[in-house]
Design an enzyme around this catalytic site. Structure first.
Site, short mmCIF file in Angstrom:
data_model
loop_
_atom_site.label_atom_id
_atom_site.label_comp_id
_atom_site.label_asym_id
_atom_site.label_seq_id
_atom_site.Cartn_x
_atom_site.Cartn_y
_atom_site.Cartn_z
N PHE A 122 0.86 -1.20 0.00
CA PHE A 122 0.00 0.00 0.00
C PHE A 122 0.88 1.23 0.00
CE2 PHE A 122 -2.68 2.95 2.68
CZ PHE A 122 -3.87 2.93 1.95
N GLU A 126 4.62 9.49 1.65
CA GLU A 126 5.71 10.03 0.81
C GLU A 126 6.70 10.77 1.71
OE1 GLU A 126 3.95 12.53 -2.17
OE2 GLU A 126 2.87 10.85 -3.09
N PRO A 127 7.87 11.13 1.18
CA PRO A 127 8.84 11.86 2.01
C PRO A 127 8.22 13.11 2.65
CG PRO A 127 9.88 11.14 -0.02
CD PRO A 127 8.43 10.77 -0.14
N SER A 131 1.54 12.07 7.97
CA SER A 131 0.21 12.22 8.56
C SER A 131 -0.72 13.01 7.65
CB SER A 131 0.33 12.91 9.92
OG SER A 131 0.91 12.02 10.86
N GLU A 364 -0.07 3.00 10.17
CA GLU A 364 -1.53 3.04 9.92
C GLU A 364 -2.19 4.20 10.67
OE1 GLU A 364 -3.79 -0.38 8.97
OE2 GLU A 364 -2.04 -1.54 8.35
N1 COS Z 1 -14.02 6.96 5.02
C1 COS Z 1 -14.51 7.52 3.89
N2 COS Z 1 -14.20 8.78 3.49
C2 COS Z 1 -13.37 9.48 4.30
C3 COS Z 1 -12.84 8.96 5.48
C4 COS Z 1 -13.19 7.64 5.84
N3 COS Z 1 -12.72 7.08 6.95
N4 COS Z 1 -12.05 9.89 6.06
C5 COS Z 1 -12.09 10.97 5.26
N5 COS Z 1 -12.89 10.72 4.19
C6 COS Z 1 -13.23 11.64 3.11
C7 COS Z 1 -13.86 12.91 3.67
O1 COS Z 1 -15.25 12.74 3.84
C8 COS Z 1 -13.52 13.93 2.61
O2 COS Z 1 -14.42 13.79 1.54
P1 COS Z 1 -15.19 15.10 0.92
O3 COS Z 1 -14.10 15.94 0.29
O4 COS Z 1 -16.13 14.51 -0.07
O5 COS Z 1 -15.85 15.77 2.08
C9 COS Z 1 -12.15 13.48 2.11
O6 COS Z 1 -12.04 12.07 2.44
C10 COS Z 1 -11.02 14.23 2.78
O7 COS Z 1 -11.17 14.07 4.17
P2 COS Z 1 -10.54 15.10 5.22
O8 COS Z 1 -10.89 16.49 4.79
O9 COS Z 1 -10.91 14.65 6.58
O10 COS Z 1 -8.98 14.88 4.92
P3 COS Z 1 -7.72 15.49 5.61
O11 COS Z 1 -6.77 15.88 4.54
O12 COS Z 1 -8.09 16.49 6.66
O13 COS Z 1 -7.02 14.20 6.30
C11 COS Z 1 -6.59 12.53 7.96
C12 COS Z 1 -7.62 13.39 7.18
C13 COS Z 1 -5.59 13.37 8.74
C14 COS Z 1 -7.44 11.72 8.90
C15 COS Z 1 -5.85 11.60 6.96
O14 COS Z 1 -4.97 12.33 6.16
C16 COS Z 1 -5.10 10.48 7.65
O15 COS Z 1 -5.69 9.45 8.02
N6 COS Z 1 -3.77 10.63 7.83
C17 COS Z 1 -2.95 9.58 8.33
C18 COS Z 1 -2.46 8.75 7.20
C19 COS Z 1 -2.03 7.41 7.66
O16 COS Z 1 -2.69 6.72 8.41
N7 COS Z 1 -0.87 7.01 7.18
C20 COS Z 1 -0.34 5.76 7.52
C21 COS Z 1 0.33 5.24 6.34
S1 COS Z 1 -0.50 3.97 5.59
S2 COS Z 1 0.21 2.40 6.57
#
Ligand code: COS
Length: 383
Positions: A122, A126-127, A131, A364
């Site tokens: 997955f 990225e660099p 978050s 995650e």
């Molecule tokens: N399920 C479905 N849709 C979702 C969702 C979810 N759990 N979370 C967010 N969305 C949707 C939102 O509804 C929004 O859609 P609309 O534009 O239609 O309203 C869109 O995605 C963007 O959501 P949001 O504005 O909340 O995004 P942000 O950029 O503020 O980011 C966080 C949200 C910080 C929660 C996200 O970037 C995140 O989870 N970061 C951590 C990343 C991570 O876990 N990395 C680990 C590496 S992978 S192992």
């Protein structure tokens, strides 16, 4: 479809034996070689562990979430690198296709992910986008019936032996946030795709992590997950909602294991004329750990049942991941303390697990990201 209780118990019993007879005895070997032994990989495939969450019609075991977390709690008792081998196929490396893939994408890839022939990976981080995943910069530019991908993905689990990458890339060049991102399926060996050297890590040796680099990598448009542009961030978030619950269960399994190992040690270790398990300050650490493990297990089961009922479990999954990953850190710390000096020495085993556990509060989604997701959701739902 849920398994009947007897079949589930049989599966869990088989996995418990596998964990105790095969995985735990091979933890040191795997860590020292930074590689899961080939015979263990073969046994993991044979047991169907790559197939846990894939629908039956594609050769999977189709466990529901309640069943999957029970399996994850059992497997979590072994050093986490073993789970990582098939963990991406169960979670972040397959679920984008399961949740949002087209029929063609499902039938092309899911059977091979279920058998373990393909390892899924997955590519979100990225660099410059950890978050703040929505700010990712890897670009995907349309060129005829293909897209051309450019950019670097960082800390990608299983990248060195992955056969299939789920890659989040920006298809809308004018966007700067989550809205312009699409998810692509990219096969290993694609021209312009290369993998960096595996990173040296604090723990979880045997679970490789590396950069994935796209240099004018051509991907057919048919490989956009779900066939539609700009939905990739939502797909990624949905994948993580499920993945976070699974990781919470793995944390709880590992905490159970560390507490058991530490309690056994305290029942043997003699000081001041009795075993140290007789001392109330040791007992306090045992009781606090057991209480927190029980709380995590209950929370995870509740969230998993809610998800199986079809509820939106974004908040519950983040609560479970936050609590269980912080909890396993506290239990790891107490376990080392109960071992005393021996806890710091590699031969006793707890030292490795203590280092392994540290990752859970980071990947995650960090604890801080879980806090933000929970608080945002609670605030939005409050009149
Ligand atoms: N399920 C479905 N849709 C979702 C969702 C979810 N759990 N979370 C967010 N969305 C949707 C939102 O509804 C929004 O859609 P609309 O534009 O239609 O309203 C869109 O995605 C963007 O959501 P949001 O504005 O909340 O995004 P942000 O950029 O503020 O980011 C966080 C949200 C910080 C929660 C996200 O970037 C995140 O989870 N970061 C951590 C990343 C991570 O876990 N990395 C680990 C590496 S992978 S192992």
């Amino acid at each position: 479809m849920a398994l009947d209780q007897e079949t589930l118990n049989q599966l869990l019993g088989t996995l418990q034996r596998f964990v105790h007879e095969r995985l735990i005895p091979n933890e040191r070997t795997a860590a020292e070689a930074d590689k899961i032994p080939d015979e263990i990989v073969a046994e993991i495939k044979e047991l169907g562990l790559f197939a846990l969450s894939i629908p039956e019609e594609f050769g999977g075991l189709a466990l529901n979430m309640r069943e999957e977390v029970e399996v994850a709690m059992v497997i979590g008792e072994a050093a986490p690198a073993f789970r990582s081998l098939f963990g991406t196929n169960v979670g972040i490396g397959s679920q984008a296709i399961v949740l949002d893939g087209t029929d063609e994408q499902k039938s092309r890839y899911l059977p091979r992910l279920a058998s373990g022939e393909l390892v899924g990976s997955f590519c979100l981080t990225e660099p410059e986008a950890g978050s703040d995943a929505g700010s990712l910069r890897t670009s995907a530019v349309k060129d005829g019936s293909d897209y051309i991908l450019n950019g670097t993905k960082r800390f990608i689990t299983n990248a060195p032996y992955a056969g299939l990458f789920t890659v989040m890339a920006r298809t809308d060049a004018d966007s700067k946030d989550a809205r312009g991102v699409s998810a692509f399926l990219v096969e290993a060996g694609a021209e312009g795709l290369s993998i960096g050297a595996p990173e040296k890590k604090m723990g979880q040796q045997g679970a490789p992590v590396a950069d994935v680099i796209f240099d004018n990598c051509r991907v057919p448009a048919t490989n956009i997950i779900g066939g539609k542009e700009n939905l990739g961030f939502k797909t990624a978030m949905k994948v993580l909602d499920k993945g976070r619950l699974h990781i919470a269960a793995v944390c709880t399994g590992l905490a159970t294991r560390m507490l058991r190992d530490a309690v056994r040690y305290t029942k043997e270790r003699q000081q001041f004329g009795s075993t140290i398990a007789d001392f109330q300050l040791i007992q306090a650490m045992i009781a606090d750990s057991e209480t927190e493990i029980y709380a995590a297990r209950s929370m995870i089961r509740d969230a998993a049942i809610a998800r199986d009922r079809g509820e939106d479990t974004k908040r519950k999954a983040s609560c479970a991941k936050l609590f269980a990953s912080e909890m396993v850190g506290r239990v790891a710390d107490r376990a080392v303390q109960m071992y005393g000096g021996a806890g710091y020495i590699a031969d006793y085993g707890i030292e490795q697990l203590y280092r392994d556990a540290r990752l859970f509060r980071i990947y995650e989604g960090t604890s801080q990201i879980q806090q933000l997701i929970i608080a945002k959701d609670v605030i939005a739902a409050t009149d």
